[in-house]
Design a protein around this motif. Sequence first.
Motif, PDB file in Angstrom:
ATOM      1  N   ASN A  34       0.724  -1.275   0.023  1.00  0.00           N
ATOM      2  CA  ASN A  34      -0.082   0.049   0.005  1.00  0.00           C
ATOM      3  C   ASN A  34       0.604   1.256  -0.061  1.00  0.00           C
ATOM      4  OD1 ASN A  34      -2.319  -1.430   0.068  1.00  0.00           O
ATOM      5  ND2 ASN A  34      -2.540  -1.460   2.189  1.00  0.00           N
ATOM      6  N   ASN A  35       1.882   1.230   0.812  1.00  0.00           N
ATOM      7  CA  ASN A  35       2.730   2.451   0.745  1.00  0.00           C
ATOM      8  C   ASN A  35       3.353   2.561  -0.571  1.00  0.00           C
ATOM      9  OD1 ASN A  35       2.156   2.884   3.409  1.00  0.00           O
ATOM     10  ND2 ASN A  35       3.875   1.739   4.397  1.00  0.00           N
ATOM     11  N   LEU A  36       3.967   1.558  -0.872  1.00  0.00           N
ATOM     12  CA  LEU A  36       4.752   1.577  -2.320  1.00  0.00           C
ATOM     13  C   LEU A  36       3.811   1.844  -3.464  1.00  0.00           C
ATOM     14  CD1 LEU A  36       7.092  -1.520  -2.074  1.00  0.00           C
ATOM     15  CD2 LEU A  36       7.752   0.950  -1.978  1.00  0.00           C
ATOM     16  N   ASP A  39       2.077  -5.783  -7.050  1.00  0.00           N
ATOM     17  CA  ASP A  39       3.663  -5.990  -6.571  1.00  0.00           C
ATOM     18  C   ASP A  39       4.428  -4.765  -7.011  1.00  0.00           C
ATOM     19  OD1 ASP A  39       5.492  -7.301  -5.133  1.00  0.00           O
ATOM     20  OD2 ASP A  39       6.547  -7.859  -7.127  1.00  0.00           O
ATOM     21  N   VAL A  40       5.272  -4.336  -5.961  1.00  0.00           N
ATOM     22  CA  VAL A  40       6.316  -3.197  -6.344  1.00  0.00           C
ATOM     23  C   VAL A  40       7.523  -3.443  -5.757  1.00  0.00           C
ATOM     24  CG1 VAL A  40       6.654  -0.715  -5.864  1.00  0.00           C
ATOM     25  CG2 VAL A  40       4.033  -1.537  -6.035  1.00  0.00           C
ATOM     26  N   LYS A  41       8.653  -3.385  -6.538  1.00  0.00           N
ATOM     27  CA  LYS A  41       9.805  -3.814  -6.108  1.00  0.00           C
ATOM     28  C   LYS A  41      10.956  -2.543  -6.431  1.00  0.00           C
ATOM     29  CE  LYS A  41      10.159  -8.606  -6.187  1.00  0.00           C
ATOM     30  NZ  LYS A  41       8.696  -8.997  -6.436  1.00  0.00           N
ATOM     31  N   GLU A  99       1.170   4.009  -3.010  1.00  0.00           N
ATOM     32  CA  GLU A  99       0.937   5.304  -3.073  1.00  0.00           C
ATOM     33  C   GLU A  99       2.180   6.059  -3.414  1.00  0.00           C
ATOM     34  OE1 GLU A  99      -0.020   6.347   1.331  1.00  0.00           O
ATOM     35  OE2 GLU A  99      -1.904   5.189   1.257  1.00  0.00           O
ATOM     36  N   LYS A 100       3.144   5.676  -3.233  1.00  0.00           N
ATOM     37  CA  LYS A 100       4.600   6.422  -3.704  1.00  0.00           C
ATOM     38  C   LYS A 100       4.584   6.345  -5.150  1.00  0.00           C
ATOM     39  CE  LYS A 100       9.425   6.403  -2.649  1.00  0.00           C
ATOM     40  NZ  LYS A 100      10.519   5.866  -1.880  1.00  0.00           N
ATOM     41  N   TYR A 101       4.509   5.091  -5.727  1.00  0.00           N
ATOM     42  CA  TYR A 101       4.687   5.049  -7.225  1.00  0.00           C
ATOM     43  C   TYR A 101       3.331   4.659  -8.187  1.00  0.00           C
ATOM     44  CZ  TYR A 101       9.366   4.157  -5.341  1.00  0.00           C
ATOM     45  OH  TYR A 101      10.816   4.411  -4.865  1.00  0.00           O
ATOM     46  N   GLY A 102       2.171   4.578  -7.600  1.00  0.00           N
ATOM     47  CA  GLY A 102       0.951   4.418  -8.565  1.00  0.00           C
ATOM     48  C   GLY A 102       0.963   5.497  -9.597  1.00  0.00           C
ATOM     49  N   TYR A 103       1.299   6.533  -9.466  1.00  0.00           N
ATOM     50  CA  TYR A 103       1.184   7.505 -10.535  1.00  0.00           C
ATOM     51  C   TYR A 103       1.789   7.319 -11.784  1.00  0.00           C
ATOM     52  CZ  TYR A 103       5.913   9.486  -9.785  1.00  0.00           C
ATOM     53  OH  TYR A 103       7.331   9.533  -9.869  1.00  0.00           O
ATOM     54  N   LEU A 104       3.058   6.363 -11.460  1.00  0.00           N
ATOM     55  CA  LEU A 104       3.700   5.973 -12.637  1.00  0.00           C
ATOM     56  C   LEU A 104       3.003   5.065 -13.749  1.00  0.00           C
ATOM     57  CD1 LEU A 104       7.277   5.101 -11.223  1.00  0.00           C
ATOM     58  CD2 LEU A 104       6.472   7.233 -12.369  1.00  0.00           C
ATOM     59  N   VAL A 105       2.336   4.164 -13.235  1.00  0.00           N
ATOM     60  CA  VAL A 105       1.582   3.425 -14.130  1.00  0.00           C
ATOM     61  C   VAL A 105       0.149   3.929 -14.400  1.00  0.00           C
ATOM     62  CG1 VAL A 105       2.383   1.275 -13.476  1.00  0.00           C
ATOM     63  CG2 VAL A 105       0.397   2.040 -12.348  1.00  0.00           C
ATOM     64  N   ASP A 106      -0.376   5.002 -13.779  1.00  0.00           N
ATOM     65  CA  ASP A 106      -1.770   5.802 -14.159  1.00  0.00           C
ATOM     66  C   ASP A 106      -1.266   6.530 -15.175  1.00  0.00           C
ATOM     67  OD1 ASP A 106      -2.910   4.616 -11.779  1.00  0.00           O
ATOM     68  OD2 ASP A 106      -2.429   6.330 -10.558  1.00  0.00           O
ATOM     69  N   ASN A 107      -0.032   6.996 -15.427  1.00  0.00           N
ATOM     70  CA  ASN A 107       0.278   7.744 -16.577  1.00  0.00           C
ATOM     71  C   ASN A 107       0.484   7.053 -17.927  1.00  0.00           C
ATOM     72  OD1 ASN A 107       0.126  10.206 -15.138  1.00  0.00           O
ATOM     73  ND2 ASN A 107       2.268  10.104 -14.631  1.00  0.00           N
ATOM     74  N   VAL A 108       0.534   5.825 -17.680  1.00  0.00           N
ATOM     75  CA  VAL A 108       0.924   5.100 -18.882  1.00  0.00           C
ATOM     76  C   VAL A 108      -0.453   4.109 -19.050  1.00  0.00           C
ATOM     77  CG1 VAL A 108       2.220   3.244 -19.820  1.00  0.00           C
ATOM     78  CG2 VAL A 108       3.448   4.813 -18.448  1.00  0.00           C
ATOM     79  N   TYR A 109      -1.146   4.655 -20.245  1.00  0.00           N
ATOM     80  CA  TYR A 109      -2.689   3.840 -20.436  1.00  0.00           C
ATOM     81  C   TYR A 109      -2.911   4.018 -21.820  1.00  0.00           C
ATOM     82  CZ  TYR A 109      -4.857   8.425 -20.230  1.00  0.00           C
ATOM     83  OH  TYR A 109      -5.262   9.787 -20.420  1.00  0.00           O
ATOM     84  N   VAL A 117      12.475   0.793 -10.698  1.00  0.00           N
ATOM     85  CA  VAL A 117      11.300   0.456  -9.774  1.00  0.00           C
ATOM     86  C   VAL A 117      10.366  -0.425 -10.850  1.00  0.00           C
ATOM     87  CG1 VAL A 117       8.973   1.086  -8.926  1.00  0.00           C
ATOM     88  CG2 VAL A 117      10.958   2.480  -8.393  1.00  0.00           C
ATOM     89  N   LYS A 118      10.054  -1.686 -10.168  1.00  0.00           N
ATOM     90  CA  LYS A 118       9.226  -2.592 -11.181  1.00  0.00           C
ATOM     91  C   LYS A 118       7.856  -2.761 -10.679  1.00  0.00           C
ATOM     92  CE  LYS A 118      12.237  -6.063 -11.023  1.00  0.00           C
ATOM     93  NZ  LYS A 118      12.908  -7.292 -11.456  1.00  0.00           N
ATOM     94  N   ILE A 119       6.783  -2.451 -11.272  1.00  0.00           N
ATOM     95  CA  ILE A 119       5.417  -2.287 -10.764  1.00  0.00           C
ATOM     96  C   ILE A 119       4.583  -3.520 -11.560  1.00  0.00           C
ATOM     97  CG2 ILE A 119       3.374  -1.194 -10.351  1.00  0.00           C
ATOM     98  CD1 ILE A 119       5.019   1.355 -10.478  1.00  0.00           C
ATOM     99  N   THR A 120       4.250  -4.408 -10.921  1.00  0.00           N
ATOM    100  CA  THR A 120       3.349  -5.428 -11.375  1.00  0.00           C
ATOM    101  C   THR A 120       1.927  -5.248 -11.594  1.00  0.00           C
ATOM    102  OG1 THR A 120       5.204  -6.918 -11.119  1.00  0.00           O
ATOM    103  CG2 THR A 120       2.955  -7.902 -11.589  1.00  0.00           C
ATOM    104  N   THR A 121       1.227  -5.294 -12.441  1.00  0.00           N
ATOM    105  CA  THR A 121      -0.272  -5.077 -12.316  1.00  0.00           C
ATOM    106  C   THR A 121      -0.891  -6.153 -12.861  1.00  0.00           C
ATOM    107  OG1 THR A 121      -0.430  -3.807 -14.784  1.00  0.00           O
ATOM    108  CG2 THR A 121       0.035  -2.576 -12.627  1.00  0.00           C
ATOM    109  N   VAL A 122      -2.473  -6.302 -12.722  1.00  0.00           N
ATOM    110  CA  VAL A 122      -3.300  -7.128 -13.252  1.00  0.00           C
ATOM    111  C   VAL A 122      -4.180  -6.182 -14.039  1.00  0.00           C
ATOM    112  CG1 VAL A 122      -5.277  -8.958 -13.213  1.00  0.00           C
ATOM    113  CG2 VAL A 122      -3.109  -8.945 -11.509  1.00  0.00           C
ATOM    114  N   GLU A 123      -4.564  -6.637 -15.280  1.00  0.00           N
ATOM    115  CA  GLU A 123      -4.981  -5.427 -16.152  1.00  0.00           C
ATOM    116  C   GLU A 123      -6.537  -6.169 -16.686  1.00  0.00           C
ATOM    117  OE1 GLU A 123      -2.966  -3.104 -18.633  1.00  0.00           O
ATOM    118  OE2 GLU A 123      -1.368  -2.871 -16.825  1.00  0.00           O
TER     119      GLU A 123
END
Length: 305
Positions: free
Chosen positions: A121-123, A235-237, A125-135, A243-249
């Motif tokens: 959750n903390n990660l 997942d966020v690493k 909040e910190k990095y979620g905007y990165l994938v939000d911008n890539v759509y 930074v590697k962000i894994t999403t389910v889409e």
Amino acid sequence: MAKKSAEEVKETKKVHEVKIDVDEIKEELTDYVSSKIDKEVALAVDTATKKLIRHKNLIIIKRDITILVLLIICFFLSYNLYNLSNINIDITKTTKSSKNTSETTETKKVETEENEKSSLNNLTEKYGYLVDNVYIDEDSSYLKSYYKGDLTDELKLYISLNNVDSEKIMSEDDSVYLDENDIKDVYNNLFDGEVVLKSFKYGDLNFHYLNSKALFIADGKFEKQESQISKEIIDVKESDDEVKITTVEGLIKNDKLYNIISNDEIKKYHYDDNLSKYEDSLTKVVYHFNNDKEKYKLVKLDINS
């Protein structure tokens, strides 16, 4: 008194001698009988004594054997009882130990899950905007490229235009104009590497790049493409370099969930369910962002469909 005749005297003497002989015989018989009786009595007593001794010895032997048998039985029972006690103790210890271990494991598992969830959750909040911008819009011409992980120049320009401030997109009559610097600024914030400016498609519009004018122009009316593709970060690493962000889409239309690539409907989906509940049926995307002076820029996409 008349004198006895010689004959009488002789007769009397014989009688006397016979009497003496009889008395001697009687005495001898008495002695013999007495001796015989004494021997028989002694023999009988001896026999009886031996029998008594044997009987006593037999009793003693039986007693000793009985005591020995009882001792063996007591030892055997005590040994089994001791082993049984140990087994019960071990079982109790094992049960308690297993229970404690199970409880400890479960507690640790819950704590780990809670910590991981809190950390995620903390990660997020910190990095979620990165994938939000890539759509991308589900009807985009570049949808297949996107979900193959093929970040073409045109796809990057498309994604960049999604993030350009609408006030910077000029419309006049039925034409749309975009200064190349406006899209370059966004591109450089989103992607790693040099920008390649070229013509690309956005919805129904074909943006032509005019190098001489440093301008993109398209015929038609511009509207920002709204995407119905939903993402959930699972997942966020992070490291110093990336930074590697894994999403389910998945695609959500009319309160129904679809696999983006196959377009198969995901049965039993409820509109407020988390996508991670259906991750085996959906597409997973790993977004790789390089850390460039505290600015995170997209390098590549890994797709697991």
